[in-house]
Scaffold this motif. Structure first.
Motif, PDB file in Angstrom:
ATOM      1  N   ILE A 102       0.846  -1.206   0.000  1.00  0.00           N
ATOM      2  CA  ILE A 102       0.000   0.000   0.000  1.00  0.00           C
ATOM      3  C   ILE A 102       0.871   1.242   0.000  1.00  0.00           C
ATOM      4  O   ILE A 102       0.572   2.238  -0.690  1.00  0.00           O
ATOM      5  CB  ILE A 102      -0.938  -0.026   1.209  1.00  0.00           C
ATOM      6  CG1 ILE A 102      -1.911  -1.190   1.089  1.00  0.00           C
ATOM      7  CG2 ILE A 102      -1.709   1.276   1.343  1.00  0.00           C
ATOM      8  CD1 ILE A 102      -2.801  -1.385   2.314  1.00  0.00           C
ATOM      9  N   ASP A 103       1.985   1.246   0.769  1.00  0.00           N
ATOM     10  CA  ASP A 103       2.877   2.408   0.782  1.00  0.00           C
ATOM     11  C   ASP A 103       3.444   2.681  -0.617  1.00  0.00           C
ATOM     12  O   ASP A 103       3.628   3.847  -1.003  1.00  0.00           O
ATOM     13  CB  ASP A 103       4.018   2.179   1.777  1.00  0.00           C
ATOM     14  CG  ASP A 103       3.531   2.193   3.209  1.00  0.00           C
ATOM     15  OD1 ASP A 103       2.419   2.724   3.445  1.00  0.00           O
ATOM     16  OD2 ASP A 103       4.250   1.688   4.103  1.00  0.00           O
ATOM     17  N   ASN A 104       3.705   1.633  -1.367  1.00  0.00           N
ATOM     18  CA  ASN A 104       4.258   1.785  -2.715  1.00  0.00           C
ATOM     19  C   ASN A 104       3.186   2.042  -3.762  1.00  0.00           C
ATOM     20  O   ASN A 104       3.519   2.173  -4.956  1.00  0.00           O
ATOM     21  CB  ASN A 104       5.068   0.541  -3.095  1.00  0.00           C
ATOM     22  CG  ASN A 104       6.252   0.338  -2.177  1.00  0.00           C
ATOM     23  OD1 ASN A 104       6.815   1.308  -1.654  1.00  0.00           O
ATOM     24  ND2 ASN A 104       6.648  -0.913  -1.965  1.00  0.00           N
ATOM     25  N   LYS A 105       1.933   2.065  -3.290  1.00  0.00           N
ATOM     26  CA  LYS A 105       0.793   2.339  -4.185  1.00  0.00           C
ATOM     27  C   LYS A 105       0.747   1.326  -5.336  1.00  0.00           C
ATOM     28  O   LYS A 105       0.519   1.647  -6.497  1.00  0.00           O
ATOM     29  CB  LYS A 105       0.857   3.759  -4.750  1.00  0.00           C
ATOM     30  CG  LYS A 105       0.753   4.831  -3.684  1.00  0.00           C
ATOM     31  CD  LYS A 105       0.778   6.217  -4.277  1.00  0.00           C
ATOM     32  CE  LYS A 105       0.655   7.269  -3.184  1.00  0.00           C
ATOM     33  NZ  LYS A 105       0.642   8.642  -3.752  1.00  0.00           N
ATOM     34  N   GLU A 106       0.986   0.094  -4.978  1.00  0.00           N
ATOM     35  CA  GLU A 106       0.972  -0.969  -5.971  1.00  0.00           C
ATOM     36  C   GLU A 106      -0.292  -1.814  -5.880  1.00  0.00           C
ATOM     37  O   GLU A 106      -0.339  -2.929  -6.411  1.00  0.00           O
ATOM     38  CB  GLU A 106       2.201  -1.874  -5.776  1.00  0.00           C
ATOM     39  CG  GLU A 106       3.527  -1.144  -5.941  1.00  0.00           C
ATOM     40  CD  GLU A 106       4.700  -2.043  -5.606  1.00  0.00           C
ATOM     41  OE1 GLU A 106       4.444  -3.192  -5.162  1.00  0.00           O
ATOM     42  OE2 GLU A 106       5.858  -1.606  -5.780  1.00  0.00           O
ATOM     43  N   ILE A 107      -1.263  -1.348  -5.187  1.00  0.00           N
ATOM     44  CA  ILE A 107      -2.466  -2.145  -4.959  1.00  0.00           C
ATOM     45  C   ILE A 107      -3.667  -1.219  -4.934  1.00  0.00           C
ATOM     46  O   ILE A 107      -3.592  -0.069  -4.469  1.00  0.00           O
ATOM     47  CB  ILE A 107      -2.352  -2.945  -3.643  1.00  0.00           C
ATOM     48  CG1 ILE A 107      -3.522  -3.918  -3.512  1.00  0.00           C
ATOM     49  CG2 ILE A 107      -2.278  -2.019  -2.445  1.00  0.00           C
ATOM     50  CD1 ILE A 107      -3.337  -4.877  -2.330  1.00  0.00           C
ATOM     51  N   SER A 108      -4.753  -1.708  -5.448  1.00  0.00           N
ATOM     52  CA  SER A 108      -6.015  -0.959  -5.401  1.00  0.00           C
ATOM     53  C   SER A 108      -6.865  -1.490  -4.268  1.00  0.00           C
ATOM     54  O   SER A 108      -6.515  -2.465  -3.581  1.00  0.00           O
ATOM     55  CB  SER A 108      -6.752  -1.111  -6.737  1.00  0.00           C
ATOM     56  OG  SER A 108      -7.105  -2.486  -6.944  1.00  0.00           O
ATOM     57  N   ILE A 109      -8.002  -0.828  -4.082  1.00  0.00           N
ATOM     58  CA  ILE A 109      -8.907  -1.230  -2.994  1.00  0.00           C
ATOM     59  C   ILE A 109      -9.438  -2.633  -3.265  1.00  0.00           C
ATOM     60  O   ILE A 109      -9.542  -3.467  -2.337  1.00  0.00           O
ATOM     61  CB  ILE A 109     -10.048  -0.206  -2.851  1.00  0.00           C
ATOM     62  CG1 ILE A 109      -9.471   1.130  -2.356  1.00  0.00           C
ATOM     63  CG2 ILE A 109     -11.121  -0.712  -1.908  1.00  0.00           C
ATOM     64  CD1 ILE A 109     -10.507   2.218  -2.232  1.00  0.00           C
ATOM     65  N   GLU A 110      -9.766  -2.965  -4.542  1.00  0.00           N
ATOM     66  CA  GLU A 110     -10.284  -4.297  -4.836  1.00  0.00           C
ATOM     67  C   GLU A 110      -9.221  -5.364  -4.575  1.00  0.00           C
ATOM     68  O   GLU A 110      -9.502  -6.437  -4.017  1.00  0.00           O
ATOM     69  CB  GLU A 110     -10.743  -4.359  -6.304  1.00  0.00           C
ATOM     70  CG  GLU A 110     -11.983  -3.537  -6.608  1.00  0.00           C
ATOM     71  CD  GLU A 110     -11.655  -2.042  -6.741  1.00  0.00           C
ATOM     72  OE1 GLU A 110     -10.430  -1.716  -6.747  1.00  0.00           O
ATOM     73  OE2 GLU A 110     -12.590  -1.231  -6.834  1.00  0.00           O
ATOM     74  N   GLU A 111      -7.982  -5.063  -4.982  1.00  0.00           N
ATOM     75  CA  GLU A 111      -6.913  -6.016  -4.729  1.00  0.00           C
ATOM     76  C   GLU A 111      -6.659  -6.173  -3.228  1.00  0.00           C
ATOM     77  O   GLU A 111      -6.357  -7.261  -2.725  1.00  0.00           O
ATOM     78  CB  GLU A 111      -5.634  -5.578  -5.444  1.00  0.00           C
ATOM     79  CG  GLU A 111      -5.753  -5.648  -6.962  1.00  0.00           C
ATOM     80  CD  GLU A 111      -4.505  -5.089  -7.631  1.00  0.00           C
ATOM     81  OE1 GLU A 111      -3.682  -4.475  -6.904  1.00  0.00           O
ATOM     82  OE2 GLU A 111      -4.330  -5.275  -8.843  1.00  0.00           O
ATOM     83  N   PHE A 112      -6.769  -5.058  -2.461  1.00  0.00           N
ATOM     84  CA  PHE A 112      -6.603  -5.137  -0.996  1.00  0.00           C
ATOM     85  C   PHE A 112      -7.650  -6.066  -0.400  1.00  0.00           C
ATOM     86  O   PHE A 112      -7.351  -6.913   0.461  1.00  0.00           O
ATOM     87  CB  PHE A 112      -6.701  -3.724  -0.382  1.00  0.00           C
ATOM     88  CG  PHE A 112      -6.722  -3.733   1.114  1.00  0.00           C
ATOM     89  CD1 PHE A 112      -5.533  -3.804   1.840  1.00  0.00           C
ATOM     90  CD2 PHE A 112      -7.923  -3.700   1.831  1.00  0.00           C
ATOM     91  CE1 PHE A 112      -5.556  -3.822   3.211  1.00  0.00           C
ATOM     92  CE2 PHE A 112      -7.940  -3.728   3.186  1.00  0.00           C
ATOM     93  CZ  PHE A 112      -6.758  -3.789   3.887  1.00  0.00           C
TER      94      PHE A 112
END
Length: 852
Positions: free
Chosen positions: A100-110
C-alpha cells in the motif's frame, strides 16, 4: 620417678553418671516425678510423629517442585508458539502495508488479499485499510465476525474503538497491539495497527483484528491442551478463552496438599494485556501415602490421648489436694484480713471461733476467747444483765434482722460502740450448728452522725433567722419540702406562696403534654442542664404583702432524687423606694441641666430670634408705607405677607424647639428616628456654634434603624457634647479656618451587639490625660465657670439606655489636635415603650405641628 597414673576406667565414669541421675531423680518431689514420667513417653511419640511428617513433607515438596518445573517449561513453549503465530500474521500484514505504501495495490486487490489471509488463518476476523483521519477505506471481515465488529468503508473509527493503539502506531511508526477489546470476555478481540507512510508522513494503518478464542483454538499445541487446563486472561484476570479448574476440584487428603500446579506468562508481542495461564491436571491423589500418614497419625494420637488421660487424672488428684490447702489458707487469710469481727457460738452459747479482727477489737486472743461462756470478758460490768438478755434472745432466734448496738470493753478497759448482726450457722448437711455474729466498730460513724445532726441544727437555725423567705418545692406540686420562718410568716405553711412567687418571676417550666407519668409530670426531663444552670433573679411586687421582693430561683435535685426548685425572696422595698427617689432627683437634675444649657445659650437664642423679628418689622413697615402711598399691587402685597409669615414660622419653630427641650417630663422610651433626633439637636446647638463662628459638619448614615430611647434625653446629650465642643474650640483660640465640629452617626458593632454610634469631634486642646479618669465625676469641670454636672448627666443618660460613653484625644503627631466624645446605643434594647408612645413618624409630625 613417679609412676604415671592411669585414667579411670569407663565403668567407673558411667557409674558416676548413673549415681548423679539417681540422686537428681530422688530429690524431685513426687508430683514432679509423675509429671516427668508422663511427659517422657508423650515426648517420644510426638518426636516420632514429627519425623514421619518431615519425611513425607520433604518427599512431597520434591515431587511438587519437579511438576512445577514441567508446567513452567510447557507454558513457555505454548507462549512461544502463540508468539510465532502472531509474528507471522504481523509480518504478512506489514508486507500488505508496504504494498500500500508503494501504491501498488487498489482497494479491490486489498480486499482480495485480505479475504485470502482471513480464509487461510481462521484467527483473523477482519482486515481494514484506515487512512490518517481514522476513516475506513476498505475492509474485509470473516463471515463469523459479529455484526458489531463489521465496519463498512467510510466508517470513522472512534478513539475508544482502538484503545489508543491507532495513536501509538501514528506516533511510534511501528506495529502496535491493543489490549483485549469487548465487553463480553468470551467474544473479546485483539487489534493490530500496522502504520502506513507516504513520503515520510503518516498515512494511516492496516488494522487487523484477531479473535482471542481463535488464537486459543488454532495457535495452542494439542499436547499442551491435553495435559493442562489452558486459558487466555486479560490484565484484569478475566478468562477470555479456554477454561481453568475450579479451586474446589482437588481433594485435599493431606494438610500440605496444594491446589493444581499452575503458571502464567504474558503473550509476546501483545504484552501484559494478554496473559497465558495453564493449570496441571491431577492424575493421582496419592491415597496410599496419605493413608499411611493418617494411620500413623491416628495411632500416635491414640497413644498421646491415653498418656494425657493418665497425666490429667494424676494432675486432678494433685490439684484437688492443692485446691483444698489453698481454699483453707484463703479462707483463713480472708477472715484475718476482714475489718468486721466474726464470732461463732454453738447451740449452748459457747464461743467456737473468733477471727483476727474480733480479737483486735476486744484485745483478747483467740485462745482466751474460744471455749468461753457467758459472761464474756469483753462485756462491761454495768451491762451484764442487758447483754445476757440479748444473748438469750440470740440463742432463741429472736434477734432483730437489722442488728443491735452494744457497748464493748477492750482488754485495757476502754469502751467502744459496736453493732452486731446475728444469723444461723448452717453446716454442710444443712443442719444448724450454732450462731454466727458479725461485729462492726461504729464509734467513728456515730460521732460523725452526731456532728451532722448538730450541723443540721445550726444550719436550720441560720435559715430560720434569715430576713429572706426560703422555700423548696418539687416542680408542678404544691407540696413544701422546706420553708423557713420568714416564709411561714409571709405565706403560711402551704405551697401556694412558693408557686405565686415563681409565677411572678416567670421561671416556672412547663411539663411535656405527652408525659403520662401521674406521679412526676417532669419525669424524663434533662435535669442536669437545669441543676447546673445558675440562679435567676427577678424583682416583683406582691400586692398581698404590699412589698417589693427580689426573687431568686434555682433548680436542684432533692435528697429523694426529685427535681425541685428553691426560691429565695428578699424584701427590697426600701431599696426600690430609694431608687425611685434617686430617679426623681436624676430627672430634676436633667431638667436643670437643660435649663442651664438654654440659659448659657440665651444670648445666642435671642440673637437668633432677633433676625426673624427684625425682618417681620421691616416687612410690616414697608407694607404700611407703600399702602399709605398706594404704591403696592395685590401680588406684591401677597409676596410680602408670605415672607412675613415664613419669618414668623421660623421664630415659632425656634421657640417650640426650646420649649420642648426644657419641658420637664417623665422618661418616655419610644421607637425614635435617629435622623430626626440628630436634626433637632443640631437645630438648637447650631445657634450657639454660629455665635462662636464654629462650623458644624454632620455625617448621618442612611437607612438607620429606629432606637428604643427617650428622644429628649438623647437630644440633650448631643446638645451638651456639641456645645462643649464649640466652647473647647473657643478656649483653644483656633483661627476661623480651624473652627469646625464634626458629628458622625452610623451603625457599628460593640461587645457582640449591633449599635448606633454617635461621635463628636472638635479641634480644641483636648482633655489632659490626668483629667480623663475624673471627667465624668459629679461637680468636676475643666471650665472655670462650669458646674461639673453636664458630662455626668450625659453618661448617666447613655448608660440608662444600656449604652456606653467614652472620650479620647486626637493627635497630630505628638500634639493634641482635638478631642472625640462618642457614645453608642444598642439597636435591640431591653427598654419597653410606654403605653401609647407614638411611632418615630408620628413623633416627627407632632413636633412639626407644634412648631406651626
Amino acid at each position: 620417678m613417679n609412676p604415671v597414673s592411669s585414667p579411670p576406667p569407663k565403668s567407673t565414669h558411667k557409674a558416676s553418671k548413673t549415681a548423679w541421675w539417681k540422686r537428681w531423680w530422688r530429690r524431685l518431689p513426687p508430683s514432679r516425678q509423675d509429671r516427668f514420667a508422663t511427659l517422657a513417653p508423650l515426648l517420644a511419640v510426638l518426636l516420632f510423629l514429627a519425623a514421619i511428617v518431615v519425611a513425607i513433607t520433604y518427599l512431597r515438596y520434591e515431587e511438587l517442585e519437579r511438576e512445577q518445573e514441567a508446567v513452567t517449561r510447557d507454558v513457555e513453549y505454548a507462549q512461544q508458539r502463540l508468539r510465532l503465530r502472531l509474528l507471522e500474521r504481523q509480518e504478512q500484514l506489514m508486507r500488505l502495508a508496504r504494498v500500500i505504501d508503494n501504491k501498488e495495490i487498489s482497494i479491490e486487490e486489498f480486499e482480495f488479499q485480505a479475504e485470502s489471509l482471513i480464509s487461510q488463518f481462521p484467527e483473523l476476523l477482519a482486515i481494514s485499510w484506515v487512512n490518517d483521519r481514522r476513516t475506513v477505506l476498505a475492509t474485509y471481515a470473516s463471515p463469523s465476525t459479529p455484526p458489531t465488529l463489521i465496519r463498512p468503508a467510510g466508517t470513522v473509527l472512534a478513539p475508544n474503538e482502538t484503545d489508543g493503539s491507532f495513536d501509538l502506531a501514528r506516533d511510534l511508526r511501528q506495529p502496535i497491539y491493543s489490549r483485549p477489546l469487548g465487553e463480553e470476555p468470551r467474544h473479546a478481540t485483539l487489534m493490530l495497527q500496522v502504520p502506513l507512510t507516504e513520503q515520510g508522513r503518516f498515512a494511516g494503518t492496516v488494522m487487523g483484528e484477531y479473535s482471542i478464542d481463535g488464537l486459543m483454538r488454532f495457535g495452542m499445541p494439542p499436547e499442551i491442551m491435553s495435559r493442562y487446563a489452558v486459558a487466555l486472561l486479560d490484565d484484569r484476570g478475566r478468562v477470555l478463552a479456554g477454561s481453568l479448574q475450579s479451586p474446589n476440584t482437588v481433594l485435599r487428603l493431606l494438610p500440605w496438599s496444594s491446589q493444581a500446579l499452575e503458571h502464567e506468562v504474558p503473550v509476546s508481542p501483545v504484552g501484559n494485556g494478554l496473559i497465558l495461564k495453564a493449570q496441571g491436571y491431577r492424575t493421582s491423589q496419592d491415597i496410599v501415602g496419605s493413608g499411611f500418614f493418617w494411620v500413623i497419625g491416628a495411632l500416635s494420637a491414640l497413644t498421646v490421648w491415653m498418656l494425657l488421660g493418665t497425666w490429667r487424672h494424676t494432675r486432678r488428684r494433685v490439684q484437688a489436694q492443692q485446691a483444698l490447702v489453698a481454699e483453707t489458707n484463703f479462707r483463713r487469710a480472708m477472715e484475718n484480713s476482714m475489718l468486721t469481727g466474726m464470732r461463732a457460738l454453738d447451740m449452748q452459747g459457747r464461743i467456737t471461733y473468733v477471727n483476727q479482727a474480733f480479737c483486735s477489737m476486744t484485745g483478747w486472743t483467740e485462745g482466751e476467747l474460744v471455749g468461753r461462756t457467758a459472761p464474756f470478758p469483753y462485756w462491761p460490768d454495768e451491762d451484764h444483765d442487758q447483754l445476757a438478755a440479748r444473748l438469750d434472745d440470740e440463742l432463741s432466734g429472736r434477734s432483730t434482722p437489722g442488728g443491735f448496738e452494744v457497748r464493748v470493753r477492750r482488754r485495757d478497759g476502754h469502751l467502744f460502740d459496736a453493732r452486731m448482726y446475728v444469723s444461723p450457722l448452717i453446716d454442710a448437711k444443712g443442719h444448724q450448728s450454732g450462731w454466727m455474729t458479725s461485729m462492726t466498730d461504729i464509734t467513728e460513724p456515730k460521732r460523725i452522725r452526731e456532728e451532722l445532726s448538730a450541723s443540721y441544727e445550726r444550719f436550720t437555725t441560720v435559715l430560720e433567722s434569715l430576713d429572706s423567705a426560703v422555700s423548696v418545692a418539687p416542680l408542678g406540686s404544691d407540696e413544701m419540702l422546706f420553708a423557713n420562718k420568714m416564709y411561714r410568716l409571709w405565706f403560711g405553711t402551704r405551697g401556694q406562696g412558693h408557686r405565686h412567687l415563681v409565677d411572678l418571676a416567670g421561671n416556672q417550666p412547663t411539663p411535656s403534654p405527652d408525659n403520662g407519668d401521674a406521679v412526676d409530670a417532669f419525669a424524663g426531663m434533662p435535669t442536669e442542664t437545669l441543676t447546673d444552670a445558675g440562679s435567676e433573679n427577678a424583682e416583683v411586687f406582691v400586692e398581698e404583702l404590699d412589698r417589693w421582693l427580689e426573687v431568686r430561683t434555682r433548680y436542684l435535685t432533692w435528697v429523694d432524687g426529685r427535681l425541685a426548685q428553691m426560691v429565695i425572696a428578699s424584701d427590697i422595698t426600701p431599696r426600690r423606694n430609694a431608687e425611685a427617689l434617686a430617679a426623681r432627683q436624676a430627672e430634676r437634675a436633667q431638667t436643670a441641666s437643660r435649663l442651664i444649657t438654654m440659659g448659657e445659650m440665651a444670648s445666642s437664642v435671642a440673637h437668633e430670634l432677633n433676625q426673624p423679628l427684625t425682618a417681620i418689622s421691616n416687612y410690616c413697615n414697608g407694607m404700611i408705607s407703600r399702602l399709605q402711598e398706594q404704591r403696592i399691587s395685590q401680588d406684591e402685597l401677597l409676596g410680602a405677607l408670605e415672607k412675613t409669615a415664613r419669618q414668623a414660622q421660623r421664630a415659632g419653630q425656634i421657640i417650640q424647639r426650646i420649649k420642648a427641650f426644657v419641658k420637664r417630663s417623665e422618661p418616655n422610651p419610644m421607637p425614635s428616628d435617629v435622623a430626626q433626633m440628630v436634626s433637632n439637636a443640631i437645630e438648637l446647638a447650631d445657634i450657639e456654634l454660629r455665635r462662636h463662628q464654629v462650623r458644624l459638619t454632620p455625617y448621618v448614615a442612611a437607612r438607620l434603624p429606629s432606637l428604643m430611647v427617650d428622644p429628649i434625653l438623647i437630644e440633650q446629650v448631643l446638645i451638651n457634647l456639641l456645645k462643649n465642643a464649640g466652647e473647647a474650640i473657643v478656649q483653644a483660640g483656633r483661627p476661623p479656618g480651624e473652627r469646625y465640629v464634626e458629628l458622625r452617626v452610623g451603625p457599628s458593632r460593640k461587645d457582640d451587639l449591633d449599635v448606633i454610634e454617635f461621635s463628636v469631634r472638635d479641634t480644641g486642646n483636648g482633655v489632659p490625660d490626668e483629667m480623663i479618669e475624673r471627667i465624668y465625676e459629679a461637680f468636676y469641670s475643666t471650665k472655670s465657670e462650669g458646674m461639673g454636672i453636664g458630662l455626668k448627666l450625659c453618661r448617666s443618660i447613655v448608660e440608662s439606655h444600656h449604652g456606653r460613653m467614652q472620650v479620647r484625644n486626637i493627635y497630630n503627631g505628638n500634639e493634641v489636635a482635638g478631642c472625640c466624645f462618642s457614645f453608642w446605643i444598642p439597636v435591640i434594647s431591653r427598654l419597653q415603650p410606654e403605653a401609647g408612645a407614638p411611632s418615630p413618624n408620628t413623633a416627627s409630625l407632632s413636633d412639626t405641628e407644634r412648631a406651626r
